[in-house]
Design an enzyme around this catalytic site. Sequence first.
Site, PDB file in Angstrom:
ATOM      1  N   ALA A   1     -57.117 -62.968  31.767  1.00  0.00           N
ATOM      2  CA  ALA A   1     -57.040 -62.038  30.653  1.00  0.00           C
ATOM      3  C   ALA A   1     -57.048 -60.569  31.088  1.00  0.00           C
ATOM      4  O   ALA A   1     -56.824 -59.682  30.266  1.00  0.00           O
ATOM      5  CB  ALA A   1     -58.187 -62.292  29.681  1.00  0.00           C
ATOM      6  N   THR A   2     -57.297 -60.299  32.365  1.00  0.00           N
ATOM      7  CA  THR A   2     -57.246 -58.918  32.845  1.00  0.00           C
ATOM      8  C   THR A   2     -56.312 -58.748  34.033  1.00  0.00           C
ATOM      9  O   THR A   2     -55.863 -57.641  34.307  1.00  0.00           O
ATOM     10  CB  THR A   2     -58.653 -58.411  33.242  1.00  0.00           C
ATOM     11  N   SER A   3     -56.012 -59.829  34.762  1.00  0.00           N
ATOM     12  CA  SER A   3     -55.099 -59.738  35.897  1.00  0.00           C
ATOM     13  C   SER A   3     -54.492 -61.104  36.173  1.00  0.00           C
ATOM     14  O   SER A   3     -54.957 -62.129  35.666  1.00  0.00           O
ATOM     15  CB  SER A   3     -55.835 -59.222  37.150  1.00  0.00           C
TER      16      SER A   3
ATOM     17  N   ASP B   1     -56.991 -72.271  32.109  1.00  0.00           N
ATOM     18  CA  ASP B   1     -57.541 -71.924  33.420  1.00  0.00           C
ATOM     19  C   ASP B   1     -58.891 -72.582  33.696  1.00  0.00           C
ATOM     20  O   ASP B   1     -59.171 -72.990  34.827  1.00  0.00           O
ATOM     21  CB  ASP B   1     -57.610 -70.407  33.620  1.00  0.00           C
ATOM     22  N   THR B   2     -59.716 -72.727  32.674  1.00  0.00           N
ATOM     23  CA  THR B   2     -60.995 -73.417  32.886  1.00  0.00           C
ATOM     24  C   THR B   2     -60.778 -74.889  33.190  1.00  0.00           C
ATOM     25  O   THR B   2     -61.479 -75.476  34.008  1.00  0.00           O
ATOM     26  CB  THR B   2     -61.913 -73.254  31.674  1.00  0.00           C
TER      27      THR B   2
ATOM     28  N   THR C   1     -64.012 -63.439  33.511  1.00  0.00           N
ATOM     29  CA  THR C   1     -64.077 -62.599  32.317  1.00  0.00           C
ATOM     30  C   THR C   1     -64.937 -63.287  31.256  1.00  0.00           C
ATOM     31  O   THR C   1     -65.750 -62.658  30.581  1.00  0.00           O
ATOM     32  CB  THR C   1     -62.667 -62.328  31.763  1.00  0.00           C
TER      33      THR C   1
ATOM     34  N   GLU D   1     -66.572 -55.600  33.486  1.00  0.00           N
ATOM     35  CA  GLU D   1     -65.207 -55.093  33.645  1.00  0.00           C
ATOM     36  C   GLU D   1     -64.961 -53.872  32.761  1.00  0.00           C
ATOM     37  O   GLU D   1     -64.324 -52.900  33.187  1.00  0.00           O
ATOM     38  CB  GLU D   1     -64.204 -56.196  33.316  1.00  0.00           C
TER      39      GLU D   1
END
Length: 501
Positions: free
Chosen positions: A14-16, A241-242, A263, A308
């Site tokens: 969610a950030t990269s 992803d989890t 995140t 973050e």
Amino acid sequence: MKTSYHFFAFDLGATSGRSLLAKIEDNTITFRELTRFPNKITKVHGQYHWNIFALFEALKDGLKAAVAQGLKIDAIGIDTWGVDFVYLGKDGCILSEPRCYRDPYTDGIPEEYFNVIPKKEVYEATGIQIMNFNSLYQLFAAKKEHSSALEAATGILFMPDALSYLLTGKKVCEYTIASTSQLLNPRTKTFESKLFEAIPLSSSLMQPIVMPGEVIGELTESIMKECGIGPVPVIAVAGHDTGSAVVAVPTDNENFAYLSSGTWSLMGIEVKDPIINEESFALNFTNEGGVNGTTRFLKNITGMWLLEQCRKEWESTGLQYSYEQIVNLSDTAEGFRSLIDPDHESFANPESMTEAIRAYCRRTAQEVPASHAEFIRCIFDSLALKYRKVLESLQQLAPFKIEKLHVIGGGSQNRLLNQSTANSIGIPVVSGPSEATAIGNIMMQAKGIGLVNALCDIRKMVRNSVEPEIFFPEDTLAWTEAYYRFSQILANKYEPLNIKL
């Protein structure tokens, strides 16, 4: 006879995001990062979106970087965060940029939806934790605001499925990512029509379900030409992803809990059948799809998002901290000086995370963090204590005794937080692999081409490839006292805290 295989993994957070090239040989996995890029939320006219086409370009850049290695790629797999999706038009085009789950357009929407179908009935049908950003409530919100994209849509694709569609032209719905939506029945593994009808929408918008390890299709001719690559199969890995991360837990038995730390922090257990009962409903636990017929029974906890967002603020003033510096800074600050509930609504997407933390501490009659070290320590202490709270609830529902906690993902590299978590929960913490999501992605690609099959064999290969570190509980009395105070804060009983570590 072929003895080594190469896999391309696209891992999007969610950030990269990043792309990786992996090799499996002699029952071990090795890999290296090819590309890394930011994944930014774009705000347009008050709405928050993801740039799906920028992500697609990053995916193709990764493929080109893999081709430049001069190796034959045996398969491709994509994993992303959950719940978000794109709308497809009748010509197969993506109609708009996907809305971001942090968009406030779903604020208050679950309560409105429950006027149509009661909350308990929704949970009984899906077994999914009630969170305002679930796909169910995003669709209800989009219908309510008369979204032109939704009105014109003939199909919906979740994020990893949208990217695989752009690679292959094949429209599918991977099971683990679909399970995050609160639209899927975990018992039947099909979409629950009545939940769509209450919006009202047709469940025919959804694509056929495929299971992790199934082949979606091969790259299109145009992608092969543009990237200079041959016909490679795209595998439906655990697209959430989890789900991919849990595949890579290096355990040799079933008596464990996991904490996928990034995140978001996701804490849960792996079970055969969904756990859907009065207690799981009251505690708001979720049942998400796993691989090889398993269910991930877990709870979402706000994780490194807090840190973050603080880092972004500090970077805007010219101060950049490495991960190692952050851990060292935290160790210089007094423990338990300030504690927060990481899941409090004020931390969902504030304009200033540091000010949100200050405001929470003022409201709860605590000392207000002043230095960067104090903010970091506040976040780490609070996360470790929240993990204990969730683990205690999890143990109430688990059909076995939880003997250890496996911390996987990027947050597993934080040795201070790992030790704090062990101190807090009172059982050993096993950290690693930090690259669990990528490894899980790779291993399900390997399953897709027939290299491995059983989950126990997959995890044996993971154990051959990584060396986890174990943290044992220390300072248990101080942490127990802090937990009592933390519980009072969450119960809105505010008193000054004077515990020192």
